[in-house]
Design a protein around this motif. Structure first.
Motif, PDB file in Angstrom:
ATOM      1  N   SER A  32      37.019  39.230  41.769  1.00 58.22           N
ATOM      2  CA  SER A  32      36.217  37.777  42.174  1.00 58.22           C
ATOM      3  C   SER A  32      37.048  36.873  42.484  1.00 58.22           C
ATOM      4  O   SER A  32      38.416  36.843  42.704  1.00 58.22           O
ATOM      5  N   TYR A  33      36.531  35.806  43.294  1.00 59.98           N
ATOM      6  CA  TYR A  33      37.371  34.798  43.879  1.00 59.98           C
ATOM      7  C   TYR A  33      38.240  33.983  42.827  1.00 59.98           C
ATOM      8  O   TYR A  33      39.570  33.541  42.992  1.00 59.98           O
ATOM      9  N   ARG A  34      37.663  33.775  41.532  1.00 62.26           N
ATOM     10  CA  ARG A  34      38.397  33.104  40.639  1.00 62.26           C
ATOM     11  C   ARG A  34      39.199  33.896  39.975  1.00 62.26           C
ATOM     12  O   ARG A  34      40.479  33.463  39.778  1.00 62.26           O
ATOM     13  N   ASP A  35      39.186  35.313  39.949  1.00 61.69           N
ATOM     14  CA  ASP A  35      40.229  36.142  39.467  1.00 61.69           C
ATOM     15  C   ASP A  35      41.501  36.049  40.356  1.00 61.69           C
ATOM     16  O   ASP A  35      42.543  35.929  39.780  1.00 61.69           O
TER      17      ASP A  35
ATOM     18  N   GLN B  45      42.240  39.030  30.299  1.00 59.75           N
ATOM     19  CA  GLN B  45      41.161  39.255  31.160  1.00 59.75           C
ATOM     20  C   GLN B  45      41.393  40.591  31.758  1.00 59.75           C
ATOM     21  O   GLN B  45      42.294  40.773  32.554  1.00 59.75           O
ATOM     22  N   PRO B  46      40.586  41.624  31.680  1.00 60.11           N
ATOM     23  CA  PRO B  46      40.973  42.882  32.303  1.00 60.11           C
ATOM     24  C   PRO B  46      40.947  42.928  33.740  1.00 60.11           C
ATOM     25  O   PRO B  46      41.887  43.571  34.280  1.00 60.11           O
ATOM     26  N   ALA B  47      40.376  42.347  34.471  1.00 59.29           N
ATOM     27  CA  ALA B  47      40.747  42.140  35.940  1.00 59.29           C
ATOM     28  C   ALA B  47      41.987  41.459  36.308  1.00 59.29           C
ATOM     29  O   ALA B  47      42.705  42.186  37.245  1.00 59.29           O
TER      30      ALA B  47
END
Length: 128
Positions: free
Chosen positions: A1-4, A48-50
């Motif tokens: 995602s953009y946040r990640d 966080q997994p990502a």
């Protein structure tokens, strides 16, 4: 995602913390106090997994660019790689501690170390 993607970019930059625009004044103050004490709140984002997946990929990519992980200034230890893989698999820190038979504090300390190694490798690669 953009946040990640944003968090991963900030993590690689060597920042101590990362706050969103909607942070409360109390949270901002607590984060600043942690940084002043020498803590790296951004390292908790590795849970966080990502983000853990991105870090694993980053070390693999840098290793391939350099030929082997031995050519990296800092490579993941077996324990660090295991911790990241468990996080990437979606396991919470309590479960990882149980699976690996280590204290949660040891995992948190390793997150700081992983963060430092990531920043070191990125900076070293950019200098070449």
């Amino acid at each position: 995602s953009y946040r990640d993607e944003q968090v991963f970019t900030v993590l690689k930059s060597g920042a101590h913390a990362c706050l969103s625009k909607d942070v409360t004044p109390d949270d901002m103050l607590q984060t600043v106090k942690k940084v002043v004490r020498g803590e790296y709140p951004i390292s908790q984002s590795i849970l966080q997994p990502a983000i853990a997946c991105r870090i694993i990929n980053e070390f693999e990519n840098l290793s391939q660019l350099n030929g082997t992980s031995a050519n990296l200034p800092a490579y993941l230890s077996s324990l660090e790689a295991q911790i990241l893989q468990h996080i990437a698999d979606g396991n919470p820190i309590e479960e990882i501690a149980r699976i690996l038979s280590i204290p949660e504090d040891t995992i948190r300390q390793r997150l700081y170390i992983i963060h430092g190694k990531l920043v070191s490798n990125v900076r070293n690669y950019q200098l070449k």
